[in-house]
Design an enzyme around this catalytic site. Structure first.
Site, short mmCIF file in Angstrom:
data_model
loop_
_atom_site.label_atom_id
_atom_site.label_comp_id
_atom_site.label_asym_id
_atom_site.label_seq_id
_atom_site.Cartn_x
_atom_site.Cartn_y
_atom_site.Cartn_z
N SER A 5 39.59 41.15 47.33
CA SER A 5 39.94 40.82 45.95
C SER A 5 38.75 40.28 45.19
CB SER A 5 41.04 39.75 45.94
OG SER A 5 41.27 39.34 44.62
N LYS A 37 47.44 41.15 50.18
CA LYS A 37 46.63 41.56 49.02
C LYS A 37 47.55 42.13 47.94
CE LYS A 37 43.08 42.74 46.43
NZ LYS A 37 43.31 43.90 45.65
N HIS A 60 49.27 39.24 46.35
CA HIS A 60 48.27 38.59 45.50
C HIS A 60 48.22 39.30 44.14
CE1 HIS A 60 44.29 38.84 43.65
NE2 HIS A 60 44.10 37.59 44.03
N ASN A 61 48.15 40.62 44.16
CA ASN A 61 48.07 41.36 42.90
C ASN A 61 49.35 41.19 42.09
OD1 ASN A 61 45.69 42.23 44.08
ND2 ASN A 61 45.91 44.33 43.36
N GLU A 106 49.19 37.99 40.43
CA GLU A 106 48.23 38.14 39.32
C GLU A 106 48.94 38.73 38.08
OE1 GLU A 106 44.64 40.30 40.55
OE2 GLU A 106 44.89 41.56 38.79
P1 NBP Z 1 37.15 54.80 43.71
O1 NBP Z 1 38.52 54.34 44.02
O2 NBP Z 1 36.85 55.33 42.36
O3 NBP Z 1 36.75 55.92 44.80
C1 NBP Z 1 35.52 56.62 44.71
C2 NBP Z 1 34.94 56.83 46.08
O4 NBP Z 1 35.86 57.57 46.91
C3 NBP Z 1 33.65 57.64 46.03
O5 NBP Z 1 32.78 57.12 47.01
C4 NBP Z 1 34.14 59.04 46.40
O6 NBP Z 1 33.12 59.84 46.92
C5 NBP Z 1 35.14 58.71 47.45
N1 NBP Z 1 36.05 59.81 47.80
C6 NBP Z 1 37.07 60.36 47.09
BR1 NBP Z 1 37.50 59.92 45.38
N2 NBP Z 1 37.71 61.32 47.74
C7 NBP Z 1 37.10 61.40 48.93
C8 NBP Z 1 37.30 62.22 50.06
N3 NBP Z 1 38.29 63.13 50.11
N4 NBP Z 1 36.47 62.08 51.11
C9 NBP Z 1 35.48 61.17 51.08
N5 NBP Z 1 35.24 60.34 50.02
C10 NBP Z 1 36.04 60.46 48.96
O7 NBP Z 1 36.08 53.65 44.06
P2 NBP Z 1 36.12 52.08 43.78
O8 NBP Z 1 36.58 51.77 42.40
O9 NBP Z 1 34.80 51.59 44.23
O10 NBP Z 1 37.25 51.53 44.77
C11 NBP Z 1 37.19 51.74 46.17
C12 NBP Z 1 38.45 51.17 46.81
O11 NBP Z 1 38.48 49.76 46.56
C13 NBP Z 1 39.75 51.71 46.23
O12 NBP Z 1 40.69 51.85 47.26
C14 NBP Z 1 40.20 50.67 45.27
O13 NBP Z 1 41.59 50.64 45.09
C15 NBP Z 1 39.71 49.41 45.98
N6 NBP Z 1 39.50 48.27 45.12
C16 NBP Z 1 38.94 48.38 43.91
C17 NBP Z 1 38.73 47.27 43.12
C18 NBP Z 1 38.08 47.39 41.79
O14 NBP Z 1 38.00 46.37 41.08
N7 NBP Z 1 37.59 48.57 41.40
C19 NBP Z 1 39.09 46.03 43.59
C20 NBP Z 1 39.62 45.91 44.84
C21 NBP Z 1 39.82 47.04 45.61
P3 NBP Z 1 32.22 60.78 45.95
O15 NBP Z 1 31.16 59.90 45.41
O16 NBP Z 1 31.72 61.83 46.83
O17 NBP Z 1 33.15 61.30 44.87
#
Ligand code: NBP
Length: 478
Positions: free
Chosen positions: A128, A183, A186-187, A190
């Site tokens: 988080s 988690k 938690h959300n 939130e």
């Molecule tokens: P995203 O959720 O936007 O995912 C993008 C990533 O997933 C890229 O590295 C992409 O690779 C990869 N990917 C996808 Br899409 N499909 C794939 C596949 N079939 N095989 C391999 N790789 C694949 O990224 P994020 O916003 O950094 O979030 C990552 C995780 O963290 C998510 O589960 C999200 O829910 C969680 N999260 C996010 C936050 C936040 O604030 N953003 C907070 C807490 C948790 P590529 O570069 O090759 O397209």
């Protein structure tokens, strides 16, 4: 093999997490489906620590010290399964796959079971704090086996946020999906917090007649007291912000349709299955949904409401103080509901979650971080079997003191036609819990009348049915 940890999935969360590990002196193997992101990360931030970029899955796995610790930070859902399917055959018994994405806990249970059969530890981990948290210190909620935490805990604790007393905001939550479950809740909490804050703003704006700038000041004042929290702090920032293009308050140029990614909805869906009332979270999810129904809102725009003037300046000041009390009391209720939901799931799945520890790790790094959480930690320290936060002596006293103001705020909101589903639902829950008799007795009577569903009596053991269509005599059914 030189890397203590590996991160695959280098979008914003994965990159920041990898940098956080590197900045703490760990060697991090980094991998992404699209290799350009891997090289970009190392080019831009390589000087922050030791990165081992890997182009292929095989190189990535070979870079990791054994037992291997491999964090997946990809889009939740099918991409997570795809990545697991790609890496699992390359791993050995005792290796760990850590899923740091926002997975649904049911998916985590399924994945954990499947990988456990292959001797691989699958550690569903709630992270988080958004992108900033991932880089500078998130709250971390790992599930999975005890054994995996022994190998993983110190690494995760080193990059986690630290609470004011210096304790890392990371704890082994419990087996299999316990981490992703908390988690999710938690959300949900939130969502409830944000809704309550939004209602407080709406009342100050549309009943007290305050400007956004004045409300920002009011929130800053609250932030110096018992409501001290990240969300109140950023609310003041947002309200004080002026739109550069128009010179108007920023909040007035933003479309009033709140979106959601789904974890609030999951919380409510899961609460329904567990039979735990989380009305505060549910109202928050529904309020976002109502806001997004343009068509319904347009169709209802001409419906009559009360004609009310803003309160006078003196009344407005006193009203604002009451809104603070209503906000606080409602917040206690929504946290009480959230904690009950965690306790229910812990019992249902045998997770044995330490309820006080959840409050302790949410004191830092995450979106709901707040001084208030230390109070929850102490409440569970005083009584680990506390049935509801409302039964804690300190909270009970505070909410008791707030109740007159709370009722008055809800009454005023209704009189002025300002919707406060969060405040109202919280108050209704409070009144339901403290009621000596609930109308549920009548509900049971109705159920027995139309469906012979039986009822229990206050004065005798057993189940009973009244023959409503006949002589109305009563039979004992069990
Ligand atoms: P995203 O959720 O936007 O995912 C993008 C990533 O997933 C890229 O590295 C992409 O690779 C990869 N990917 C996808 Br899409 N499909 C794939 C596949 N079939 N095989 C391999 N790789 C694949 O990224 P994020 O916003 O950094 O979030 C990552 C995780 O963290 C998510 O589960 C999200 O829910 C969680 N999260 C996010 C936050 C936040 O604030 N953003 C907070 C807490 C948790 P590529 O570069 O090759 O397209």
């Amino acid at each position: 093999a030189t890397a203590q940890i590996g991160v695959t999935g280098l979008a914003v969360m994965g990159s920041n997490l990898a940098r956080n590990f590197a900045r703490h002196g760990h060697t991090v193997a980094v991998h992404n489906r699209t290799y350009a992101k891997t090289t970009a990360l190392v080019e831009e931030h390589g000087r922050e620590g030791n990165f081992v970029p890997a182009e292929s899955a095989e190189d990535f796995v070979a870079a990791l010290e054994k037992p291997r610790r491999l964090i997946i930070m990809v889009k939740a859902g099918d991409p997570t399964d795809a990545v697991i399917d790609e890496f699992a055959p390359l791993l050995d018994e005792g290796d760990m796959i850590i899923d740091g994405g926002n997975a649904h806990f049911a998916d985590t249970r399924r994945r954990e079971k499947a990988l456990r059969e292959k001797g691989i530890h699958f550690v569903g981990t709630g992270i988080s704090g958004g992108e900033e948290g991932a880089l500078n210190g998130p709250a971390i909620m790992p599930g999975g086996s005890e054994e995996s935490y022994k190998a993983l805990g110190p690494l995760l604790e080193s990059i986690a946020a630290k609470a004011e007393d210096g304790a890392p905001c990371c704890v082994h939550v419990g087996p299999d999906a316990a981490g992703h479950f908390v988690k999710m809740v938690h959300n949900g909490i939130e969502y409830a917090d944000m809704q309550l804050i939004a209602e407080a703003y709406d009342l100050l704006r549309n009943v007290a007649g305050f400007t956004p700038a004045r409300i920002a000041e009011t929130f800053r004042g609250w932030n110096a007291g018992r409501l001290d929290s990240y969300l109140i702090e950023i609310t003041a920032e947002v309200l004080a912000h002026t739109d550069a293009a128009t010179g108007r308050p920023f909040v007035d140029v933003v479309a009033d349709e709140a979106e959601q990614k789904g974890t609030g909805r999951w919380t409510v869906q899961t609460a329904l299955d567990l039979g735990t009332p989380v009305s505060g979270i549910a109202e928050a999810v529904f309020a976002r949904s109502v806001s997004g129904h343009r068509d319904l809102r347009a169709a209802a725009r001409e419906l009559p409401g009360p004609r009310r003037e803003f309160l006078s300046a003196d009344e407005a000041e006193a009203f604002a103080a009451r809104v603070e009390e209503a906000l606080y009391a409602s917040k206690v209720v929504s946290y009480a509901q959230g904690w009950n939901m965690i306790a229910a799931a812990s019992a249902e799945y045998g997770w044995d979650i330490d309820l006080g520890a959840m409050a302790a790790i949410w004191r830092g790094g995450c979106i709901i971080r707040a001084a208030f959480l230390d109070r929850i930690r102490s409440a569970f320290a005083a009584d680990p079997a506390l049935p509801t936060l409302l039964a804690d002596k300190g909270f009970a006293e505070e909410v008791g003191r707030a109740q007159d103001a709370w009722r008055s705020v809800v009454t005023t909101a209704v009189a002025h036609g300002v919707p406060t589903p969060g405040f109202s639902a919280a108050l209704a829950y409070y009144d339901a819990l403290r009621a000596e008799r609930l109308p549920a007795a009548l509900t049971q009577g109705q159920r027995d009348f139309f469906g012979a569903h039986t009822y229990r009596r206050v004065d005798r053991e057993g189940s009973f049915h009244t023959r409503w269509s006949g002589e109305r005599d009563e039979e004992r059914t069990a």
